[in-house]
Write an enzyme that holds these catalytic residues in place. Structure first.
Site, PDB file in Angstrom:
ATOM      1  N   ASP A 163       0.908  -0.902   0.158  1.00  0.00           N
ATOM      2  CA  ASP A 163      -0.241  -0.357  -0.619  1.00  0.00           C
ATOM      3  C   ASP A 163       1.075   0.919  -0.187  1.00  0.00           C
ATOM      4  O   ASP A 163       2.277   1.018   0.780  1.00  0.00           O
ATOM      5  CB  ASP A 163      -0.854  -0.165   1.441  1.00  0.00           C
ATOM      6  CG  ASP A 163      -2.200   0.902   1.135  1.00  0.00           C
ATOM      7  OD1 ASP A 163      -2.526   1.699  -0.211  1.00  0.00           O
ATOM      8  OD2 ASP A 163      -3.295  -0.196   1.601  1.00  0.00           O
ATOM      9  N   ASP A 224     -10.129   2.348  -3.327  1.00  0.00           N
ATOM     10  CA  ASP A 224     -10.765   1.171  -3.444  1.00  0.00           C
ATOM     11  C   ASP A 224     -11.886   1.201  -4.277  1.00  0.00           C
ATOM     12  O   ASP A 224     -12.858   1.715  -4.338  1.00  0.00           O
ATOM     13  CB  ASP A 224     -10.479   1.326  -1.527  1.00  0.00           C
ATOM     14  CG  ASP A 224      -9.245   1.639  -1.356  1.00  0.00           C
ATOM     15  OD1 ASP A 224      -8.487   1.563  -1.800  1.00  0.00           O
ATOM     16  OD2 ASP A 224      -9.270   1.622   0.017  1.00  0.00           O
TER      17      ASP A 224
END
Ligand SMILES: *[C@@H]1O[C@H](CO)[C@@H](O)[C@H](O)[C@H]1NC(C)=O
Ligand SMILES: *[C@@H]1O[C@H](CO)[C@@H](O)[C@H](O)[C@H]1NC(C)=O
Ligand SMILES: *[C@@H]1O[C@H](CO)[C@@H](O)[C@H](O)[C@H]1NC(C)=O
Ligand SMILES: *[C@@H]1O[C@H](CO)[C@@H](O)[C@H](O)[C@H]1NC(C)=O
Ligand SMILES: *[C@@H]1O[C@H](CO)[C@@H](O)[C@H](O)[C@H]1NC(C)=O
Length: 440
Positions: A163, A224
């Site tokens: 990430d 997302d």
């Protein structure tokens, strides 16, 4: 794009560019889009195992998913990676500076979990972050790339989702992602490398996709995914709007990642689930489900395990499809396949009304180079139907539900060759009646 659609020129150019000018990360992995399961969208950062032992982020969750994957046909369908997302580690590194799993929720540690996956013929994915902390505030890998890569390799991990939260300065992002790629390589273990580099860099400038393809096996570009139709369409629209930039860099070894499949949850209707599945296959996207495989409805399961759609996703040519047209509330998407044929999706983007007809003329979609003047059409979604051999001039009447998709497979009929005369005839047809053809 409305109106100027389906020009022969676009189609020829779009489909004939089979070359991948950009070298992929050389780790031998992700030659077709990754398939598996990833916990985030469905289970998020649920760490309260006292209150919610069935759904909290613990070794039990991944072992139960793995059991279901083997027992219920997921593994046989091609789903292989069981992936941990954020919130697995302890808040502190160990005395030697290594990441460690939360001891209460992962009493056996990650190595034991990896062994468990391997014993079932599955693979384990883990999660870390390029910056000082993960998005949920667990220890980040900045300054520890070599140590963390080595730790993951020793545990027997097979995939790393890396990430991009909490990088002190975005100008360090690229270097961080590249350094971790090098660190993974140095371990000598084959570890699939899933990046979020472009997603975080887009906030500042256009990322360098050549460098990204050389560094990562797939890369997240857009926000997302949530369990909702607006989230899915937001991702689809982003992808279409940037397809000239991102499609050429996708291919065996490296893929654009539009995030998880949310099929089998709460937010998508049946038609919307079919649209996500069809378009993720057309987009050559990783198929990482985020749902509860221990309790999934049979319809969603059949869709996710549909071997015809998975075959499109995993087509060895590895050419990502594109949105070819946007007309009258429909979108037409195409992906060229190794058979010389095409996968073709027609999505009804209208969110009102009933099923609408889309007249599909094969002349507008056939591949110039293959130049078969007829092709064998199989409908994959919403139901399997063999529509038989259609020629250039036949019109297929598709009926597409609001927010639904009709997915077709167009296969060349063997032993067809293209004469100059046929080619001329076809060109004449394409230049004639343009208004009529685009009126659709
Ligand atoms: C590391 O990179 C080299 C050269 O790019 C490649 O040949 C090798 O297979 C890679 N090793 C691993 C474990 O990815
Ligand atoms: C980030 O790094 C760049 C280049 O090193 C530097 O010019 C800039 O001032 C830094 N920004 C911040 C907020 O520290
Ligand atoms: C990546 O490695 C280079 C070379 O060692 C180093 O200069 C740079 O600071 C590293 N970047 C990050 C973000 O760790
Ligand atoms: C993008 O990255 C590639 C590979 O690292 C490099 O050769 C190229 O110069 C970069 N392009 C730009 C515009 O920075
Ligand atoms: C058309 O495709 C269907 C489904 O794959 C197949 O059963 C049939 O034999 C094909 N027909 C021709 C003429 O290729």
């Amino acid at each position: 794009m409305t109106g100027s659609i389906l020009s022969a020129f676009n189609i020829i150019v779009g489909i004939c560019t089979f070359i991948f000018p950009v070298r992929a990360l050389d780790n031998g992995l992700a030659l077709t889009p990754t398939m598996g399961w990833l916990h985030w969208e469905r289970f998020m950062c649920n760490t309260d195992c006292d209150a919610d032992p069935h759904n909290c982020i613990s070794e039990k969750l991944y072992m139960e998913m793995a059991d279901a994957m083997v027992k219920d046909g997921w593994k046989d369908a091609g789903y292989e990676y069981v992936c941990i997302d954020d919130c697995w580690p302890s808040r502190d590194r160990d005395s030697e500076g290594r990441l460690q799993a939360d001891p209460k929720r992962f009493p056996g540690g990650i190595k034991k979990l990896a062994d468990y996956m391997h014993s079932k013929g599955l693979k384990l994915g883990i999660y870390a972050d390029v910056g000082t902390m993960t998005c949920a505030g667990y220890p980040g890998s900045l300054g520890h790339y070599d140590t963390d890569a080595q730790t993951f390799a020793e545990w027997g991990v097979d995939l790393l989702k890396f990430d991009g939260c909490n990088m002190p300065n975005w100008t360090l992002l690229a270097g961080g992602y590249i350094n971790m790629s090098v660190a993974l390589n140095k371990t000598g273990r084959s570890i699939l490398y899933s990046c979020e580099w472009p997603l975080y860099e887009w906030q500042f400038h256009q990322p360098n996709y050549t460098a990204i393809r050389q560094t990562c096996n797939h890369w997240r570009n857009s926000a997302d995914v949530f369990d909702s139709w607006s989230s899915v369409t937001g991702i689809v629209d982003w992808t279409a709007d940037h397809q000239d930039l991102i499609v050429p860099v996708a291919g065996p070894g490296g893929w654009n990642d539009p995030d998880m499949l949310v099929i089998g949850n709460f937010g998508l209707s049946r038609d919307q689930q079919e649209t996500q599945m069809a378009l993720w296959a057309i987009m050559a996207a990783p198929l990482l489900m985020s749902n509860d495989l221990r309790a999934i409805d049979p319809q969603s399961q059949r869709l996710l395990q549909n071997r015809h759609i998975i075959a499109i996703s995993q087509d060895p040519l590895g050419k990502q499809g594109t949105r070819k047209a946007k007309v009258n509330g429909f979108e037409v998407w195409q992906r060229p396949l190794s058979t010389g044929g095409l996968a073709l999706a027609v999505t009804n983007r209208q969110e009102i009304g009933g099923p609408r007809h889309f007249p599909l003329t094969l002349a507008t979609v056939l591949v110039w180079r293959s130049c078969y003047h007829q092709c064998n059409v199989t409908q994959i979604l919403p139901q399997y139907r063999e529509l038989g051999v259609q020629n250039l001039f036949s019109k297929l009447q598709l009926s597409v539900n609001p927010t639904g998709t009709t997915l077709l497979l167009l296969s060349p009929v063997p032993a067809m060759s293209c004469t100059r005369l046929q080619a001329k005839k076809w060109l004449r047809y394409l230049s004639k009646d343009r208004a009529q053809r685009t009126a659709l």
